[in-house]
Design a protein around this motif. Structure first.
Motif, PDB file in Angstrom:
ATOM      1  N   GLY A 117       0.817  -1.198   0.000  1.00 29.72           N
ATOM      2  CA  GLY A 117       0.000   0.000   0.000  1.00 29.72           C
ATOM      3  C   GLY A 117       0.857   1.256   0.000  1.00 29.72           C
ATOM      4  O   GLY A 117       1.774   1.402  -0.808  1.00 29.72           O
ATOM      5  N   ARG A 118       0.590   2.166   0.945  1.00 32.25           N
ATOM      6  CA  ARG A 118       1.306   3.451   0.981  1.00 32.25           C
ATOM      7  C   ARG A 118       2.746   3.307   1.485  1.00 32.25           C
ATOM      8  O   ARG A 118       3.521   4.251   1.400  1.00 32.25           O
ATOM      9  N   GLY A 119       3.109   2.103   1.993  1.00 30.35           N
ATOM     10  CA  GLY A 119       4.500   1.894   2.364  1.00 30.35           C
ATOM     11  C   GLY A 119       4.660   0.902   3.496  1.00 30.35           C
ATOM     12  O   GLY A 119       3.947   0.977   4.506  1.00 30.35           O
ATOM     13  N   ILE A 120       5.595  -0.026   3.325  1.00 25.28           N
ATOM     14  CA  ILE A 120       5.893  -1.016   4.349  1.00 25.28           C
ATOM     15  C   ILE A 120       7.375  -1.357   4.254  1.00 25.28           C
ATOM     16  O   ILE A 120       7.997  -1.181   3.200  1.00 25.28           O
ATOM     17  N   THR A 121       7.941  -1.811   5.357  1.00 26.65           N
ATOM     18  CA  THR A 121       9.327  -2.291   5.399  1.00 26.65           C
ATOM     19  C   THR A 121       9.302  -3.716   5.936  1.00 26.65           C
ATOM     20  O   THR A 121       8.539  -4.012   6.859  1.00 26.65           O
ATOM     21  N   HIS A 122      10.118  -4.607   5.362  1.00 25.67           N
ATOM     22  CA  HIS A 122      10.158  -5.971   5.882  1.00 25.67           C
ATOM     23  C   HIS A 122      11.546  -6.561   5.707  1.00 25.67           C
ATOM     24  O   HIS A 122      12.381  -6.057   4.955  1.00 25.67           O
ATOM     25  N   SER A 123      11.789  -7.641   6.436  1.00 29.62           N
ATOM     26  CA  SER A 123      13.034  -8.395   6.308  1.00 29.62           C
ATOM     27  C   SER A 123      12.696  -9.868   6.152  1.00 29.62           C
ATOM     28  O   SER A 123      11.615 -10.320   6.551  1.00 29.62           O
ATOM     29  N   GLU A 124      13.646 -10.612   5.573  1.00 30.34           N
ATOM     30  CA  GLU A 124      13.473 -12.054   5.365  1.00 30.34           C
ATOM     31  C   GLU A 124      14.765 -12.744   5.790  1.00 30.34           C
ATOM     32  O   GLU A 124      15.808 -12.574   5.177  1.00 30.34           O
ATOM     33  N   ARG A 125      14.664 -13.490   6.871  1.00 29.79           N
ATOM     34  CA  ARG A 125      15.825 -14.162   7.423  1.00 29.79           C
ATOM     35  C   ARG A 125      15.420 -15.604   7.732  1.00 29.79           C
ATOM     36  O   ARG A 125      14.403 -16.093   7.224  1.00 29.79           O
ATOM     37  N   GLU A 126      16.229 -16.283   8.539  1.00 31.48           N
ATOM     38  CA  GLU A 126      15.895 -17.640   8.947  1.00 31.48           C
ATOM     39  C   GLU A 126      16.098 -17.790  10.447  1.00 31.48           C
ATOM     40  O   GLU A 126      16.985 -17.153  11.029  1.00 31.48           O
ATOM     41  N   ARG A 127      15.269 -18.634  11.067  1.00 30.75           N
ATOM     42  CA  ARG A 127      15.392 -18.867  12.502  1.00 30.75           C
ATOM     43  C   ARG A 127      16.677 -19.639  12.804  1.00 30.75           C
ATOM     44  O   ARG A 127      17.118 -20.462  11.999  1.00 30.75           O
ATOM     45  N   PRO A 128      17.286 -19.422  13.982  1.00 32.65           N
ATOM     46  CA  PRO A 128      18.481 -20.176  14.351  1.00 32.65           C
ATOM     47  C   PRO A 128      18.260 -21.682  14.325  1.00 32.65           C
ATOM     48  O   PRO A 128      19.166 -22.446  14.009  1.00 32.65           O
ATOM     49  N   GLU A 129      17.039 -22.120  14.642  1.00 34.69           N
ATOM     50  CA  GLU A 129      16.728 -23.546  14.609  1.00 34.69           C
ATOM     51  C   GLU A 129      16.869 -24.122  13.206  1.00 34.69           C
ATOM     52  O   GLU A 129      17.136 -25.317  13.038  1.00 34.69           O
ATOM     53  N   VAL A 130      16.678 -23.274  12.196  1.00 40.34           N
ATOM     54  CA  VAL A 130      16.818 -23.716  10.802  1.00 40.34           C
ATOM     55  C   VAL A 130      18.278 -23.680  10.374  1.00 40.34           C
ATOM     56  O   VAL A 130      18.797 -24.623   9.781  1.00 40.34           O
ATOM     57  N   THR A 131      18.977 -22.582  10.700  1.00 42.06           N
ATOM     58  CA  THR A 131      20.343 -22.407  10.199  1.00 42.06           C
ATOM     59  C   THR A 131      21.377 -23.260  10.928  1.00 42.06           C
ATOM     60  O   THR A 131      22.503 -23.401  10.457  1.00 42.06           O
ATOM     61  N   LYS A 132      21.015 -23.847  12.044  1.00 43.27           N
ATOM     62  CA  LYS A 132      22.017 -24.626  12.791  1.00 43.27           C
ATOM     63  C   LYS A 132      22.375 -25.935  12.091  1.00 43.27           C
ATOM     64  O   LYS A 132      23.369 -26.567  12.450  1.00 43.27           O
ATOM     65  N   THR A 133      21.591 -26.361  11.123  1.00 44.73           N
ATOM     66  CA  THR A 133      21.905 -27.571  10.353  1.00 44.73           C
ATOM     67  C   THR A 133      21.870 -27.247   8.862  1.00 44.73           C
ATOM     68  O   THR A 133      21.306 -26.219   8.441  1.00 44.73           O
TER      69      THR A 133
END
Length: 308
Positions: A117-133
């Protein structure tokens, strides 16, 4: 997800030329590889040959990407205006955060709809539970242009779990109606214009009819198709004609996405911004440089600078 590369575009208006013959496919689009900081995507839309298919203005195929333990996607906060993003995973998980306070893991089969819409900010990362393996990530990220009347609506976030998305069998083909209506099923996912998004898994030799829509295309995420006399290879998008009763036939086991909908007209696009007004994009660029966009809740310290 951020394009992370400055991509100024002149105004474009999607051609809507009716085919004079009987061909099923108007255009075959081969994707371009783009590096998004640690992993690559196949970018299908926009291209110089075709900017939009219905309201769909951006189409990325992520992966399949293999990540070692300790690694993964890590897309810092970035802005959007006047569009809606759709994230749909085949494998893996993404942790979505935004400036509305949303915190949502996205898993295979879920549909994530973020309305800028008129403006939004977001990020996309991964949970530590996912990245640990060691893990994999595979899926699609798409943007929808909003109708002009909805471009400046309040930003919003909608999450639809896997079980909420309708499943139908079409000629023996397992099919999901992810957005819009097709095959006598209607998705609960919110739309702002006539929108089509269908996923199907075909075994070699199976066929499926293409639903009706003003404009339509099919993307082959895995496998290979034929439409009439045209072969559609893996990782290609075929923009389909308005010929009635088009059927898609798998020449190998295939996973496909059929997208389309109504033509929305002229749009400007630069970096992560889409709008029917060039001056609105210039305003958004200035606001991001000045860091007056709202911050991502729980992820306030980093951001992707406006590319120069």
């Amino acid at each position: 997800m951020s394009t992370q590369a400055r991509n100024p575009e002149e105004a474009f208006e999607q051609d809507c030329v009716k085919p004079s013959g009987c061909k099923s496919v108007e255009l075959l689009i081969e994707p371009r590889d783009r590096d998004l900081g640690g992993f690559s995507v196949r970018r299908v839309l926009p291209t110089t040959q075709r900017r939009m298919v219905g309201p769909w203005i951006f189409f990325d195929h992520m992966g399949p990407a293999e990540f070692a333990a300790g690694d993964g996607i890590n897309v810092r906060p970035h802005p959007h205006i006047n569009l809606a993003t759709v994230t749909y995973l085949f494998e893996g998980e993404i942790l979505h955060r935004d400036s509305l306070g949303s915190l949502q893991p996205i898993r295979p089969g879920d549909v994530n709809l973020m309305v800028a819409g008129r403006g939004i900010t977001h990020s996309e990362r991964e949970r530590p539970e996912v990245t640990k393996t060691a893990h994999r990530l595979h899926g699609l990220q798409l943007w929808l242009a909003l109708p002009e009347a909805d471009e400046e609506i309040d930003p919003a976030f909608y999450h639809y779990p896997d079980d909420d998305i309708p499943r139908v069998e079409v000629n023996g083909v397992p099919t999901r109606v992810i957005m819009g209506s097709a095959y006598e099923a209607t998705s609960p996912v919110k739309v702002f214009a006539d929108t089509l998004y269908v996923e199907a898994h075909l075994r070699a030799g199976q066929s499926i009819p293409v639903p009706d829509a003003d404009e339509r295309a099919v993307y082959v995420a895995e496998g290979e198709l034929s439409a009439g006399d045209t072969k559609i290879p893996e990782y290609a998008m075929a923009v389909l004609s308005d010929k009635p009763d088009i059927e898609l036939t798998a020449t190998r086991d295939s996973r496909i996405a059929i997208v389309g909908g109504e033509h929305l007209g002229k749009r400007y696009m630069e970096w992560n911004f889409v709008s029917s007004r060039r001056e609105r994009i210039e305003q958004a660029k200035s606001e991001w440089k000045a860091q007056t966009f709202p911050k991502v809740t729980g992820d306030e310290d980093e951001f992707i600078p406006m590319p120069e």
